[in-house]
Write an enzyme that holds these catalytic residues in place. Structure first.
Site, PDB file in Angstrom:
ATOM      1  N   GLY A 114      46.350  45.614  37.942  1.00  0.00           N
ATOM      2  CA  GLY A 114      45.220  44.889  37.341  1.00  0.00           C
ATOM      3  C   GLY A 114      44.211  45.835  36.700  1.00  0.00           C
ATOM      4  N   ARG A 115      43.155  45.254  36.121  1.00  0.00           N
ATOM      5  CA  ARG A 115      42.131  46.058  35.429  1.00  0.00           C
ATOM      6  C   ARG A 115      41.521  47.100  36.365  1.00  0.00           C
ATOM      7  NH1 ARG A 115      41.785  41.159  32.833  1.00  0.00           N
ATOM      8  NH2 ARG A 115      41.008  40.226  34.758  1.00  0.00           N
ATOM      9  N   MET A 116      41.055  46.664  37.537  1.00  0.00           N
ATOM     10  CA  MET A 116      40.438  47.618  38.468  1.00  0.00           C
ATOM     11  C   MET A 116      41.476  48.536  39.103  1.00  0.00           C
ATOM     12  SD  MET A 116      37.228  47.736  38.537  1.00  0.00           S
ATOM     13  CE  MET A 116      37.048  48.728  40.013  1.00  0.00           C
ATOM     14  N   ARG A 175      55.796  53.903  43.112  1.00  0.00           N
ATOM     15  CA  ARG A 175      56.259  52.522  43.048  1.00  0.00           C
ATOM     16  C   ARG A 175      55.122  51.530  43.330  1.00  0.00           C
ATOM     17  NH1 ARG A 175      59.456  50.903  48.603  1.00  0.00           N
ATOM     18  NH2 ARG A 175      58.064  51.986  50.045  1.00  0.00           N
ATOM     19  N   GLY A 231      37.149  45.226  47.299  1.00  0.00           N
ATOM     20  CA  GLY A 231      36.215  44.885  46.218  1.00  0.00           C
ATOM     21  C   GLY A 231      36.416  43.481  45.704  1.00  0.00           C
ATOM     22  N   THR A 232      37.481  42.839  46.168  1.00  0.00           N
ATOM     23  CA  THR A 232      37.786  41.472  45.713  1.00  0.00           C
ATOM     24  C   THR A 232      36.620  40.543  46.028  1.00  0.00           C
ATOM     25  OG1 THR A 232      40.120  41.893  46.032  1.00  0.00           O
ATOM     26  CG2 THR A 232      39.445  39.579  46.004  1.00  0.00           C
ATOM     27  N   ASN A 280      30.028  44.740  44.914  1.00  0.00           N
ATOM     28  CA  ASN A 280      29.856  45.629  43.756  1.00  0.00           C
ATOM     29  C   ASN A 280      29.767  47.075  44.225  1.00  0.00           C
ATOM     30  OD1 ASN A 280      28.899  46.972  41.348  1.00  0.00           O
ATOM     31  ND2 ASN A 280      28.538  44.907  40.560  1.00  0.00           N
ATOM     32  N   PHE A 281      30.692  47.919  43.759  1.00  0.00           N
ATOM     33  CA  PHE A 281      30.763  49.316  44.207  1.00  0.00           C
ATOM     34  C   PHE A 281      29.979  50.264  43.296  1.00  0.00           C
ATOM     35  CE2 PHE A 281      34.055  47.654  46.904  1.00  0.00           C
ATOM     36  CZ  PHE A 281      33.991  48.457  48.035  1.00  0.00           C
ATOM     37  N   HIS A 283      30.257  37.929  32.363  1.00  0.00           N
ATOM     38  CA  HIS A 283      31.492  38.696  32.544  1.00  0.00           C
ATOM     39  C   HIS A 283      32.520  38.325  31.472  1.00  0.00           C
ATOM     40  CE1 HIS A 283      29.810  39.461  36.569  1.00  0.00           C
ATOM     41  NE2 HIS A 283      30.606  40.530  36.589  1.00  0.00           N
ATOM     42  N   LYS A 300      37.691  36.611  33.928  1.00  0.00           N
ATOM     43  CA  LYS A 300      37.184  36.545  35.319  1.00  0.00           C
ATOM     44  C   LYS A 300      37.413  35.157  35.901  1.00  0.00           C
ATOM     45  CE  LYS A 300      33.338  37.725  38.370  1.00  0.00           C
ATOM     46  NZ  LYS A 300      34.233  38.340  39.363  1.00  0.00           N
TER      47      LYS A 300
HETATM   48  N1  LIG Z   1      33.453  44.924  44.021  1.00  0.00           N
HETATM   49  C1  LIG Z   1      33.457  45.432  42.786  1.00  0.00           C
HETATM   50  O1  LIG Z   1      32.786  46.436  42.491  1.00  0.00           O
HETATM   51  C2  LIG Z   1      34.316  44.792  41.747  1.00  0.00           C
HETATM   52  C3  LIG Z   1      35.047  43.700  42.091  1.00  0.00           C
HETATM   53  N2  LIG Z   1      35.927  43.162  41.211  1.00  0.00           N
HETATM   54  C4  LIG Z   1      36.761  42.080  41.723  1.00  0.00           C
HETATM   55  O2  LIG Z   1      38.075  42.590  41.890  1.00  0.00           O
HETATM   56  C5  LIG Z   1      39.028  41.560  41.715  1.00  0.00           C
HETATM   57  C6  LIG Z   1      40.066  41.991  40.682  1.00  0.00           C
HETATM   58  O3  LIG Z   1      39.442  42.171  39.429  1.00  0.00           O
HETATM   59  P1  LIG Z   1      40.304  42.666  38.167  1.00  0.00           P
HETATM   60  O4  LIG Z   1      40.964  43.957  38.451  1.00  0.00           O
HETATM   61  O5  LIG Z   1      39.411  42.543  36.995  1.00  0.00           O
HETATM   62  O6  LIG Z   1      41.403  41.500  38.107  1.00  0.00           O
HETATM   63  P2  LIG Z   1      42.882  41.560  37.506  1.00  0.00           P
HETATM   64  O7  LIG Z   1      43.314  40.142  37.375  1.00  0.00           O
HETATM   65  O8  LIG Z   1      42.926  42.442  36.315  1.00  0.00           O
HETATM   66  O9  LIG Z   1      43.716  42.268  38.668  1.00  0.00           O
HETATM   67  C7  LIG Z   1      44.087  41.651  39.853  1.00  0.00           C
HETATM   68  C8  LIG Z   1      45.495  42.083  40.169  1.00  0.00           C
HETATM   69  O10 LIG Z   1      45.844  41.575  41.451  1.00  0.00           O
HETATM   70  C9  LIG Z   1      47.187  41.168  41.384  1.00  0.00           C
HETATM   71  N3  LIG Z   1      47.500  40.280  42.501  1.00  0.00           N
HETATM   72  C10 LIG Z   1      47.371  38.937  42.585  1.00  0.00           C
HETATM   73  N4  LIG Z   1      47.837  38.499  43.774  1.00  0.00           N
HETATM   74  C11 LIG Z   1      48.260  39.602  44.453  1.00  0.00           C
HETATM   75  C12 LIG Z   1      48.841  39.815  45.740  1.00  0.00           C
HETATM   76  N5  LIG Z   1      49.134  38.790  46.548  1.00  0.00           N
HETATM   77  N6  LIG Z   1      49.091  41.076  46.149  1.00  0.00           N
HETATM   78  C13 LIG Z   1      48.861  42.116  45.324  1.00  0.00           C
HETATM   79  N7  LIG Z   1      48.341  41.975  44.075  1.00  0.00           N
HETATM   80  C14 LIG Z   1      48.041  40.733  43.651  1.00  0.00           C
HETATM   81  C15 LIG Z   1      47.315  40.536  39.991  1.00  0.00           C
HETATM   82  O11 LIG Z   1      48.662  40.418  39.573  1.00  0.00           O
HETATM   83  C16 LIG Z   1      46.539  41.549  39.173  1.00  0.00           C
HETATM   84  O12 LIG Z   1      47.350  42.601  38.692  1.00  0.00           O
HETATM   85  C17 LIG Z   1      38.224  40.318  41.332  1.00  0.00           C
HETATM   86  O13 LIG Z   1      37.987  39.554  42.497  1.00  0.00           O
HETATM   87  C18 LIG Z   1      36.905  40.895  40.827  1.00  0.00           C
HETATM   88  O14 LIG Z   1      35.830  40.014  40.945  1.00  0.00           O
HETATM   89  C19 LIG Z   1      36.081  43.653  39.951  1.00  0.00           C
HETATM   90  C20 LIG Z   1      35.343  44.717  39.539  1.00  0.00           C
HETATM   91  C21 LIG Z   1      34.390  45.384  40.406  1.00  0.00           C
HETATM   92  O1  LIG Z   2      35.462  40.535  37.970  1.00  0.00           O
HETATM   93  C1  LIG Z   2      34.777  41.498  37.542  1.00  0.00           C
HETATM   94  O2  LIG Z   2      35.041  42.066  36.486  1.00  0.00           O
HETATM   95  C2  LIG Z   2      33.648  41.960  38.375  1.00  0.00           C
HETATM   96  N1  LIG Z   2      33.504  41.429  39.543  1.00  0.00           N
HETATM   97  C3  LIG Z   2      32.524  41.760  40.525  1.00  0.00           C
HETATM   98  C4  LIG Z   2      31.707  40.538  40.872  1.00  0.00           C
HETATM   99  O3  LIG Z   2      32.266  39.428  40.950  1.00  0.00           O
HETATM  100  O4  LIG Z   2      30.504  40.672  41.114  1.00  0.00           O
HETATM  101  C5  LIG Z   2      31.730  42.983  40.180  1.00  0.00           C
HETATM  102  C6  LIG Z   2      31.525  43.245  38.715  1.00  0.00           C
HETATM  103  O5  LIG Z   2      30.443  42.524  38.245  1.00  0.00           O
HETATM  104  C7  LIG Z   2      32.776  43.038  37.879  1.00  0.00           C
END
Ligand SMILES: NC(=O)C1=CN([C@@H]2O[C@H](COP(=O)(O)OP(=O)(O)OC[C@H]3O[C@@H](n4cnc5c(N)ncnc54)[C@H](O)[C@@H]3O)[C@@H](O)[C@H]2O)C=CC1
Ligand SMILES: O=C(O)C1=N[C@H](C(=O)O)C[C@H](O)C1
Length: 255
Positions: free
Chosen positions: A11-13, A44, A89-90, A116-117, A146, A150
């Site tokens: 995924g993106r993160m 892998r 971070g999810t 948020n990290f 966002h 999202k």
């Molecule tokens: N706490 C923080 O600082 C931040 C939190 N986030 C959160 O992180 C989460 C992911 O964000 P993104 O990377 O943008 O989303 P994304 O959709 O790009 O990536 C998520 C990945 O998880 C995979 N996935 C889904 N179910 C799965 C499973 N059962 N096991 C393993 N992988 C699985 C998906 O196929 C995808 O590749 C979101 O909840 C977002 O809100 C995002 C950015 C910062």
């Molecule tokens: O999904 C995102 O992209 C992000 N998710 C986090 C949130 O839900 O607060 C952190 C950040 O803003 C990016």
């Protein structure tokens, strides 16, 4: 050398975090888990169905989870069974899912969980807390924006902002957008969610009083700001006692 695995690796993160791990001589990326199989930095990425066997074979010290709430609950459970520290971070967990996570973590493994990290957002939350405390009688409106992919709304960061405001300015109802004859504004927190394009993550809190407005805001320009906080947390959590820790603990801002 701390061995790290990533759930949501493709995924993106996941990819942003893996890039930083690959560049860090103190860390080793051992592979990841995603919905489908693949490879990343020569390691892998296995299907989520195979997480237990992956953790047993590749033995990471820390499992990082950036997936979706339902998946993260299962991944944390797998890490707990394997005795592996987690950095989560999810966002978008229900209260029941948060409770399940607590049950899987407390007394078993160490975990850093944060909506948020980014270091900047963690300081921004402190500024919001102070403003909410001092301006508890002002009208308060929270806005977040966002990217269009999202899935959860409002963002986890915005939910944390709402918790902080309620702690400092008294329990208020959340008012999601307004339409029609809404009448005079009550003791509420207006919440506004924008989704569009490739916005990385914007949050702002407006405190509106008579003849003045204070606005605090944070804008992330690159996902690397979150990933750097994740890496810092992964290094910090390895070897800690079981329990749930926050970024305040990681950054030495608690107490
Ligand atoms: N706490 C923080 O600082 C931040 C939190 N986030 C959160 O992180 C989460 C992911 O964000 P993104 O990377 O943008 O989303 P994304 O959709 O790009 O990536 C998520 C990945 O998880 C995979 N996935 C889904 N179910 C799965 C499973 N059962 N096991 C393993 N992988 C699985 C998906 O196929 C995808 O590749 C979101 O909840 C977002 O809100 C995002 C950015 C910062
Ligand atoms: O999904 C995102 O992209 C992000 N998710 C986090 C949130 O839900 O607060 C952190 C950040 O803003 C990016």
């Amino acid at each position: 050398m701390t061995k790290i695995a990533i759930c949501g690796a493709l995924g993106r993160m996941g990819k942003t975090i893996a890039t930083l791990i690959d560049e860090d001589p103190a860390l080793e990326f051992v592979g990841g888990v995603d919905v489908g199989e693949g490879t990343l930095f020569g390691k892998r990425v296995v299907s989520s169905d195979d997480i237990d066997i992956f953790l047993a074979e590749d033995k990471p010290d820390v499992l990082i989870d950036f997936t979706i709430a339902g998946a993260a609950v299962k991944n944390i459970q797998a890490a707990s069974k394997a005795g592996i520290a987690v950095v989560v971070g999810t966002t978008g967990f229900s209260e029941e899912q948060k409770e399940e996570n607590r049950n899987n973590i407390e007394g078993t493994i160490p975990a850093v969980i944060s909506t948020n990290f980014s270091v900047g957002v963690n300081i921004f939350w402190k500024l919001v807390r102070e403003a909410a405390k001092q301006l508890s009688d002002y009208d308060i409106e929270v806005t977040e924006a966002h990217h269009h992919f999202k899935k959860d709304a409002p963002s986890g960061t915005a939910k944390t902002i709402l918790e902080i405001i309620k702690e400092e300015a008294g329990d208020r109802e959340e008012m999601y957008g307004r339409e029609g004859m809404v009448g005079e504004r009550g003791k509420e927190i207006g919440v506004h969610v924008i989704r569009g394009g490739d916005i990385v993550g914007d949050h702002s809190v407006m405190f509106a009083g008579n003849n003045e407005v204070i606005e605090l805001s944070h804008r992330a320009y690159d996902r690397a700001v979150f990933a750097h906080g994740v890496i810092r947390s992964a290094k910090w959590i390895a070897g800690k006692k079981p329990g749930i820790y926050t970024m305040d603990d990681v950054l030495g801002l608690s107490g």
